[in-house]
Write an enzyme that holds these catalytic residues in place. Structure first.
Site, PDB file in Angstrom:
ATOM      1  N   CYS A   1      -3.925 -24.772  -1.511  1.00  0.00           N
ATOM      2  CA  CYS A   1      -3.141 -24.908  -2.746  1.00  0.00           C
ATOM      3  C   CYS A   1      -3.008 -23.560  -3.440  1.00  0.00           C
ATOM      4  O   CYS A   1      -1.940 -23.198  -3.945  1.00  0.00           O
ATOM      5  CB  CYS A   1      -3.810 -25.900  -3.708  1.00  0.00           C
ATOM      6  SG  CYS A   1      -3.955 -27.556  -3.071  1.00  0.00           S
TER       7      CYS A   1
ATOM      8  N   CYS B   1      -7.770 -27.073  -3.052  1.00  0.00           N
ATOM      9  CA  CYS B   1      -8.452 -26.232  -2.056  1.00  0.00           C
ATOM     10  C   CYS B   1      -7.722 -24.902  -1.916  1.00  0.00           C
ATOM     11  O   CYS B   1      -6.737 -24.644  -2.606  1.00  0.00           O
ATOM     12  CB  CYS B   1      -8.539 -26.937  -0.703  1.00  0.00           C
ATOM     13  SG  CYS B   1      -6.917 -27.245   0.018  1.00  0.00           S
TER      14      CYS B   1
ATOM     15  N   ASP C   1     -17.362  12.180 -15.312  1.00  0.00           N
ATOM     16  CA  ASP C   1     -17.490  11.895 -13.886  1.00  0.00           C
ATOM     17  C   ASP C   1     -16.399  10.980 -13.362  1.00  0.00           C
ATOM     18  O   ASP C   1     -16.532  10.430 -12.276  1.00  0.00           O
ATOM     19  CB  ASP C   1     -18.863  11.260 -13.610  1.00  0.00           C
ATOM     20  CG  ASP C   1     -20.001  12.174 -14.001  1.00  0.00           C
ATOM     21  OD1 ASP C   1     -19.931  13.357 -13.666  1.00  0.00           O
ATOM     22  OD2 ASP C   1     -20.949  11.702 -14.649  1.00  0.00           O
TER      23      ASP C   1
ATOM     24  N   ASP D   1     -21.594   9.078 -16.177  1.00  0.00           N
ATOM     25  CA  ASP D   1     -21.395   8.630 -17.543  1.00  0.00           C
ATOM     26  C   ASP D   1     -20.011   8.028 -17.771  1.00  0.00           C
ATOM     27  O   ASP D   1     -19.711   7.550 -18.852  1.00  0.00           O
ATOM     28  CB  ASP D   1     -21.644   9.769 -18.543  1.00  0.00           C
ATOM     29  CG  ASP D   1     -20.729  10.962 -18.304  1.00  0.00           C
ATOM     30  OD1 ASP D   1     -19.717  10.805 -17.585  1.00  0.00           O
ATOM     31  OD2 ASP D   1     -21.022  12.048 -18.824  1.00  0.00           O
TER      32      ASP D   1
ATOM     33  N   CYS E   1       3.454   1.607   2.696  1.00  0.00           N
ATOM     34  CA  CYS E   1       4.705   0.870   2.477  1.00  0.00           C
ATOM     35  C   CYS E   1       5.679   1.700   1.647  1.00  0.00           C
ATOM     36  O   CYS E   1       6.865   1.798   1.972  1.00  0.00           O
ATOM     37  CB  CYS E   1       4.429  -0.454   1.763  1.00  0.00           C
ATOM     38  SG  CYS E   1       3.382  -1.587   2.681  1.00  0.00           S
TER      39      CYS E   1
ATOM     40  N   ASP F   1     -25.467  11.815 -10.982  1.00  0.00           N
ATOM     41  CA  ASP F   1     -25.208  13.029 -11.749  1.00  0.00           C
ATOM     42  C   ASP F   1     -26.523  13.372 -12.459  1.00  0.00           C
ATOM     43  O   ASP F   1     -27.306  12.478 -12.780  1.00  0.00           O
ATOM     44  CB  ASP F   1     -24.093  12.764 -12.762  1.00  0.00           C
ATOM     45  CG  ASP F   1     -23.775  13.997 -13.593  1.00  0.00           C
ATOM     46  OD1 ASP F   1     -23.744  15.093 -13.019  1.00  0.00           O
ATOM     47  OD2 ASP F   1     -23.579  13.844 -14.807  1.00  0.00           O
TER      48      ASP F   1
ATOM     49  N   CYS G   1       0.845  -1.198   0.000  1.00  0.00           N
ATOM     50  CA  CYS G   1       0.000   0.000   0.000  1.00  0.00           C
ATOM     51  C   CYS G   1       0.880   1.247   0.000  1.00  0.00           C
ATOM     52  O   CYS G   1       2.108   1.161   0.031  1.00  0.00           O
ATOM     53  CB  CYS G   1      -0.932   0.008   1.217  1.00  0.00           C
ATOM     54  SG  CYS G   1      -0.028   0.037   2.769  1.00  0.00           S
TER      55      CYS G   1
END
Length: 1011
Positions: A155, A152, A891, A887, A73, A666, A70
């Site tokens: 893995c 699963c 926007d 749209d 970091c 909008d 993020c």
């Protein structure tokens, strides 16, 4: 000069959205050309002469930083680097996982920089300095790989961890439900073969399905029968210009070609091979999705073969144990001693050994792979349970042969366990295959072939030929017959017809297509024949983008899945621990005399009695059901959404949408039709009406705003240039005439966002816009003009003022009709517990009038485009989830700022990055569909989790014998295996019920009774 990128910082905002750029730099001849796929730091290197800005004696390096997740970091790494004495500048790009550092080599060494990053908790690698040859570095590629052998969530976590640790891999996402992995990697650091090898080294199967590389094609070849044919084919390929590399696989008859697209096209390659062989070889492009479907079918078929083989061998074992003792002749044969063991023991041992180690080999391989990678999964439990049963039985036989004391054997437990698990896996494969039906249906929309119109150099049609639809190139003219599917996106160049676009856009009514009308590949021509000119092919086509978007969404993980991933990581160790406690508990209790010996089966002992309970605990526990609960539901939901014209970009978007508290609309183009029309033109000066309209239209002609276009259109009609009454040729001529004959020359034009435009005509300034524009420029508005504008606004019309030479000369009234469904959708959202809000740049009176008409209580007016994001943030302050419907173009900042961005009326423009939901139709009812679908999907996911958790919470105590003393309930290991196998199947089937989803009827939501 190109704009400096020195201070440009890439950060990631909540929800994984990109922060919209706050400023736009106008492009000029010197502007740095950053091509798609080129990394930010590359452009930093090759932009202005940055090296010149580095002081003498300074050195610059790039460092690959691994582990950043993020913006915090990247800030941490940047701070660590800047704190080093001798570092001049440090810039960290989160998305590229790179740091760019300029430092004094007399004070700092490369290793010091690497150490500083590692001390901050991240991994660092100094990248080799780029050569100055001038070759352009390639961008990252996105490769899609099929990964076999995953069973699963554990893995999936294991494979993702392996991929993310590879050098050069930027991003890796693995989906259990589709057995697919998507890897973004730097081809200059790592190749696709390295990625495949890494997956295979971990014990899984892997192969590349497709990549974003443009110079590769896989062809199926018919007509190759022997080695001479192979040599002939290779000779033809070697002689073709532009062919870089080729590989022919005789088993699959697939030809993989690497070629230079600048030298030769894929169609030229096919024509070259077919022509060079005089028609002996026939080539067709292998559709990557068709290849994936084939692999799915192969996996299902393989699982069915394993199941039937296991069943075929297990039935005799079951009969020997249960049925044969009641048939004297067979019982005598089975009791016949042959060496140290009876014939029955020999037969059971032989049959079960085949089931255990030949058919059940896959469980041992998968379990070993998981343990080698430091993780555990369902295969570990199956291998553990069946091995305990098998090796105990073998031990009992050998002990009996040596001592003469014959304990009962449980060979049938091992065989039946494996059989039931394989049955569950087979049913799971079938069910998971159905979750991806949406993509299969989308793929089937594209026709296999197309009719190419062949033209001579002058452009005259000289014939037609049938070509593979995947070989269509931009600019090709294609013939479309009645009832045929359109082979590509393009425009009509000849003819007309009605086209059914419902399968792509969700719009049910046929659409008329005439010359210059855009068309979408995969839609169906209904009546007439016409020619189209292909404009978008391959990955750029609308259908391909939809498929890609749905695929990406299906591979994404919803945040709720983190819970399942965590449980999966600790599940197996916990279950094995419980099984050991069960074994010790029953065994110690038996030795201590805590329960009567009559509970033991015939010829059994306390250890065997305890072992059976323990094995049942091991095999009944199922982490797969938890792992499949979310991804299968997300897969089905995204497919259902695509079928209804609602494209969902991922599981996280689905999860946020079901919690939406506010929906911000909008006004222009969203609540209204976006077709503004001038209804009133009032002149407040000495000039006549025609002169007034000419001045205003001249000023607005350079603007792209919808209101400007409406004004120009109104003026054009007033001057009798009605396009509807003109022929096609006259239309083309009229536009040039209009621009030159009646519009004035404009100087110093500029648009003022949220206010209007200003320019100079005949040396005098003209202002066209709202009150703010005029008052800020010192133009006073007379009282009678103000009253006229107020009357317009109270009638839900927008008043546009015009001032010439600092005097008000007139007012235009512009109306934009509401969409017919707007009012009922707003009321419907209220019934669903969602608060609708309207935000607009229009004035307060017009905004309130429109809101009153549509039924919205909360209105925000006179908001600048950039201010819409601030409005959204104000609603988010208390933690509310906010959706923005716009749209997708004007926007974009607001869509990016919202928790859930919905781009409505996208039509063919589906690649709207800022939106989480793309609503193909221009219909507000789809907003309700999007929210309703997300709510039903997460209700289903919660139900799946409740079932998966409840199953384990109830089943494990039953298997452990908790209820045996009081109720006499005992679950044999083979029955426990059957329950485990069916648990994951039931979760997938639960998710499949979402396929029956129907769009909500507004009459139902509004509780309206239709008689």
């Amino acid at each position: 000069m190109s704009p400096s990128m020195r201070d440009l910082q890439l950060t990631q905002v909540a929800g994984g959205k990109r922060s919209p750029p706050s400023t736009a730099v106008p492009a000029d001849d010197d502007t740095l050309d950053i091509e798609e796929g080129t990394r930010l730091l590359d452009s930093y290197d090759h932009g202005d002469d940055h090296s010149g800005s580095i002081q003498d004696g300074m050195r610059r390096i790039q460092v690959r930083v691994t582990g950043m997740t993020c913006a915090a970091c990247s800030n941490s790494v940047e701070g660590a680097l800047k704190s080093i004495d001798g570092v001049f500048t440090a810039s960290v790009a989160l998305l590229q996982n790179r740091a760019d550092v300029v430092f004094d080599p007399l004070l700092v060494k490369d290793e010091d920089i690497k150490t500083a990053i590692e001390d901050a908790g991240f991994e660092a690698d100094i990248l080799p300095e780029p050569s100055n040859v001038g070759t352009k570095q390639r961008g990252t590629l996105v490769g899609q790989f099929t990964i076999g052998g995953m069973t699963c969530a554990a893995c999936v976590n294991s494979v993702e961890g392996i991929l993310r640790d590879l050098p050069g891999v930027k991003r890796a996402v693995v989906a259990l439900a589709t057995s697919l992995g998507e890897v973004e990697y730097d081809p200059t650091v790592i190749s696709k073969d390295d990625i495949v090898n890494a997956i295979e080294d971990a014990g899984f199967e892997a192969s590349l399905v497709q990549s974003s590389q443009q110079d590769k094609i896989i062809l199926g070849v018919a007509g190759v029968f022997n080695e001479l044919d192979v040599q002939f084919l290779e000779g033809i390929l070697s002689s073709l210009k532009g062919v870089r590399q080729f590989r022919f696989d005789r088993i699959s008859a697939e030809l993989e070609l690497l070629f230079d697209p600048e030298v030769v096209s894929s169609r030229s390659l096919v024509d070259g091979v077919e022509g060079g062989s005089n028609g002996k070889f026939k080539l067709h492009v292998m559709n990557p999705y068709a290849r994936m479907t084939t692999k799915d079918v192969e996996e299902t078929s393989n699982m069915f073969q394993l199941f039937t083989s296991s069943l075929f061998l297990s039935i005799p074992v079951f009969l020997i144990r249960v049925v044969c003792p009641h048939i004297p002749l067979l019982d005598a044969f089975l009791l016949w001693r042959c060496g140290p063991f009876s014939m029955g023991d020999w037969l059971k041992w032989a049959l079960v050994s085949v089931v255990q180690f030949v058919i059940g080999k896959r469980f041992y391989i998968a379990a070993g792979r998981a343990l080698r990678n430091g993780s555990t999964n369902m295969d570990v439990l199956v291998a553990l349970g069946t091995s305990a049963s098998y090796f105990y039985s073998v031990g009992a036989l050998l002990y009996g042969a040596l001592t003469g004391f014959w304990s009962p054997t449980y060979f049938e437990t091992s065989a039946m366990l494996i059989t039931f698990v394989l049955l569950g896996k087979y049913l799971e494969c079938l069910a998971k295959g159905k979750t991806s039906d949406a993509i299969k249906k989308l793929v089937e929309l594209a026709p296999a072939t197309a009719s190419l119109v062949v033209k001579d150099k002058v452009g005259n049609i000289i014939g037609e030929r049938e070509i593979d639809a995947l070989l269509i190139q931009p600019g090709d003219t294609l013939k479309v017959l009645p009832g045929a599917k359109l082979p590509a996106d393009g425009v009509v160049v000849w003819g007309s017809s009605y086209v059914n676009e419902s399968m792509v856009t969700g719009e049910s009514a046929p659409v008329l297509k005439e010359v210059d009308s855009p068309v979408i590949g995969g839609t169906i021509n209904l009546h007439g024949a016409f020619h189209i000119k292909a404009t978008k092919v391959g990955s750029e086509a609308v259908l391909s983008q939809i498929i890609s978007l749905v695929e990406t969404a299906q591979m994404s993980k919803a945040p709720i899945q983190k819970f399942a991933d965590y449980v999966a990581s600790i599940f197996v160790p916990v279950v094995v621990t419980l099984a050991l406690f069960t074994l010790l508990g029953w065994y110690v209790a038996g030795i201590a005399g805590a329960y009567p010996k009559q509970w033991l089966p015939d010829n059994s002992n306390y250890f065997v009695f305890a072992l059976m309970f323990s094995i049942s605990v091991v095999v009944i526990a199922c982490p797969c059901a938890l792992g499949l609960a979310t991804p299968t539901a997300v897969m089905v939901a995204t497919g259902v959404g695509a079928n209804n014209g609602v494209l969902i970009k991922g599981g996280d978007a689905l999860e946020r949408a079901q919690k939406v508290k506010y929906v911000i609309f909008d006004k222009t183009g969203t609540l209204t039709q976006g077709k503004a029309k001038v209804t009133t033109a009032k002149v407040f000066s000495e000039m006549d009406r025609g002169e007034f309209l000419t001045l205003v239209a001249s000023a607005e002609a350079s603007s792209e705003h919808p209101l400007a276009k409406a004004i120009v259109e109104y003026a054009r009609h007033f001057h009798f240039f009605d396009e509807n009454s003109l022929t096609e040729d006259a239309k083309k001529n009229s536009k040039a005439t209009l621009n030159s004959a009646w519009l004035h020359d404009v100087a110093e034009f500029s648009a003022v966002p949220g206010k209007g435009i200003q320019c100079f005509i005949n040396g005098k300034r003209i202002l066209v816009g709202n009150r703010k524009l005029l008052t800020e420029n010192g133009v006073s508005i007379p009282t009678h003009v103000e009253q006229f504008v107020v009357d317009l606004e109270e009638d839900a019309r927008t008043g546009i003022l015009a001032a010439y030479d600092d005097n008000v000369i007139g007012v235009l009234g512009v109306a934009d009709p509401l969409k017919r469904e707007a009012a009922v959708v707003v009321e419907g959202l209220g019934k669903m517990g969602v608060t609708p809000v309207m935000v607009t740049g229009d004035n307060w009176r017009t905004a309130r009038a429109v809101a009153r008409e549509v039924g919205i209580q909360d209105v925000r007016a006179e908001v600048m485009p950039a201010g819409k994001a601030d409005v959204i943030h104000s609603f988010q302050k208390d933690g509310s989830i906010v959706a923005m419907v716009g749209d997708g173009i004007n926007d974009s900042p607001a869509l990016a700022a919202a928790d859930v961005g919905m781009a409505i009326g996208a039509g063919t423009d589906i690649a709207i990055e800022a939106a989480d939901y793309v609503l193909m139709r221009n219909n507000l009812e789809d907003v309700i569909t999007a929210i309703d679908l997300s709510r039903k999907t997460f209700s289903r996911i919660r139900l799946n989790y409740i079932f998966a958790m409840a199953y384990n919470v109830v089943a494990i105590p039953v298997a452990a014998g908790v209820f045996f003393p009081s109720l006499g309930i005992e679950l044999p290991p083979w029955a426990a295996g059957a329950c485990m196998a069916l648990s994951s199947v039931s979760v997938v089937c639960s998710s499949l019920l979402l396929r029956r989803y129907k769009k909500p009827r507004l009459t139902t939501i509004l509780e309206i009774t239709v008689e």
